[in-house]
Design an enzyme around this catalytic site. Structure first.
Site, mmCIF file in Angstrom:
data_model
loop_
_atom_site.group_PDB
_atom_site.id
_atom_site.type_symbol
_atom_site.label_atom_id
_atom_site.label_comp_id
_atom_site.label_asym_id
_atom_site.label_seq_id
_atom_site.Cartn_x
_atom_site.Cartn_y
_atom_site.Cartn_z
ATOM 1 C CE1 TYR A 131 56.513 48.816 44.906
ATOM 2 C CE2 TYR A 131 58.156 47.070 44.688
ATOM 3 C CZ TYR A 131 57.531 48.192 44.194
ATOM 4 O OH TYR A 131 57.929 48.711 42.981
ATOM 5 C CD GLN A 157 48.640 38.262 51.308
ATOM 6 O OE1 GLN A 157 47.604 37.818 50.842
ATOM 7 N NE2 GLN A 157 49.608 38.750 50.547
ATOM 8 C CB CYS A 216 30.055 37.151 51.473
ATOM 9 S SG CYS A 216 31.441 36.599 50.452
ATOM 10 C CB CYS A 236 33.076 33.912 43.473
ATOM 11 S SG CYS A 236 33.255 34.087 45.262
ATOM 12 C CB CYS A 292 48.829 39.720 43.900
ATOM 13 S SG CYS A 292 49.029 41.471 43.535
#
Length: 379
Positions: free
Chosen positions: A236, A207, A181, A105, A331
């Protein structure tokens, strides 16, 4: 939509004495692409730029150098002590977040709304720098997200000898033992979107945020407005997330072709999207000669490349087909901005852009850009 595994930096030959461990007091500057912030050492300390994690713009911090030698143009560091805090700073919810701890993170120390503002600033800056475009960006939350935690439906841990599990430190193979986590979702991924069920291979790309597929499908369909009878090209394509809904929109009189580099995913796209023409292989190569002649033209195109972006060869194959609209799902803001500039060279302009916070607590952001021919009527 296939995504390569993340790569750690290759060891570099030292360019002089190591600076690792040295500490400096600095004022932190703007956010930079990649989850860090720009700071500059004082002239008396050499004036070098340092990319600092665990900081915020405007803060005064004590930073510790984590990477760099005397011969490097810039160094990397962690803010190990905050001397003057930003109003956007919060206590990290995870005990493993922070300097020298888990590297998963980037922004746990940042208020959630401020995280999104930082991501918007990065997208805007990359478009300005690489495509010479001034774009106001807002990063949107996706369905089901309230606090930025418990969204990661797929998670990988390092298994420790003798039991237990760990996460890796930032840009390192070193591990940090963890009990849990806080990003990990209580349940695995759902492969159903808008009432349509998708087959996905074990370990195949999907995703990880449960709200991401719905948000991205909605943004792509809104950008393209596919119409009955049109030809839609999905590049893609993964297991056919966008192809399925493009097929519904263009109807029996239209056609959809899905091109995907991963053969297993491409095979699944055929099962997920009846009637869609699926082709497996390198996207640039398939576009150059792997599709029937009828696909020398297309009305609408979806591009959803991996982090490196589509690049010139694919962009030029797309524009050669003369689509009226392209939806580019990105992304990586830098790769997107580079490719938007290439589209601009070939007479396409950025008509709209939406950004989505599908990776809360990290620096990553997903963007859907709409590109149209520059001579198209302005909406």
């Amino acid at each position: 939509m296939s995504r390569p595994a993340g790569r750690r930096p290759r060891p570099r030959a030292a360019r002089g004495a190591s600076a690792v461990g040295r500490r400096f007091e600095v004022e932190v500057g703007p956010v930079a692409h990649g989850g860090h912030f720009v700071a500059r050492l004082s002239d008396s300390d050499g004036g070098r730029v340092v990319f600092v994690r665990h900081a915020l713009p405007g803060e005064r911090v004590l930073l510790e150098i984590t990477e760099g030698t005397e011969g490097d143009r810039f160094w990397r560091g962690d803010a190990v002590e905050v001397l003057s805090a930003s109003a956007d700073r919060v206590a990290a919810p995870c005990p493993y977040a922070g300097p020298g701890r888990c590297g998963g993170c980037d922004f746990q120390h940042v208020d959630l709304s401020a995280q999104r503002a930082l991501k918007a600033a990065v997208v805007s800056e990359q478009l300005r720098r690489l495509a010479q475009l001034d774009v106001d960006v807002t990063v949107e939350a996706v369905p089901g997200d309230e606090d930025g935690l418990r969204w990661r439906t797929r998670q990988r841990y390092v298994e420790l000898p003798g039991g237990g599990r760990a996460m890796r430190k930032h840009r390192s193979h070193d591990t940090v033992p963890v009990e849990e986590c806080l990003l990990e979702a209580p349940a695995g991924p759902s492969y159903e979107v808008r009432g349509r069920r998708f087959q996905v291979a074990d370990g195949g790309f999907w995703q990880v945020h449960p709200g991401a597929p719905e948000a991205l499908v909605g943004a792509v369909l809104s950008a393209l407005d596919p119409r009955p009878g049109e030809r839609a090209l999905d590049l893609y394509a993964g297991v056919g997330l966008f192809s399925r809904f493009l097929s519904d929109a263009v109807g029996p009189s239209g056609r959809v072709a899905a091109v995907e580099g991963d053969r297993a995913a491409s095979a699944l796209s055929e099962a997920n999207c009846p009637g869609v023409l699926a082709r497996a292989g390198d996207v640039a190569s398939v576009l150059a000669g792997g599709l029937p002649p009828e696909w020398d033209q297309a009305d609408v195109v979806v591009l959803d490349p991996p982090r490196a972006g589509a690049k010139r060869a694919v962009v030029e194959q797309v524009v050669a087909r003369g689509p009226r609209a392209v939806a580019y799902v990105a992304c990586d803001p830098a790769a997107l901005a580079r490719d938007v500039a290439i589209f601009g060279e070939h007479g396409y302009r950025l008509a709209s852009l939406r950004a989505f916070d599908v990776f809360p607590m990290t620096s990553h952001v997903e963007v859907v850009a709409e590109l149209v021919r520059a001579d198209a009527d302005l909406q």
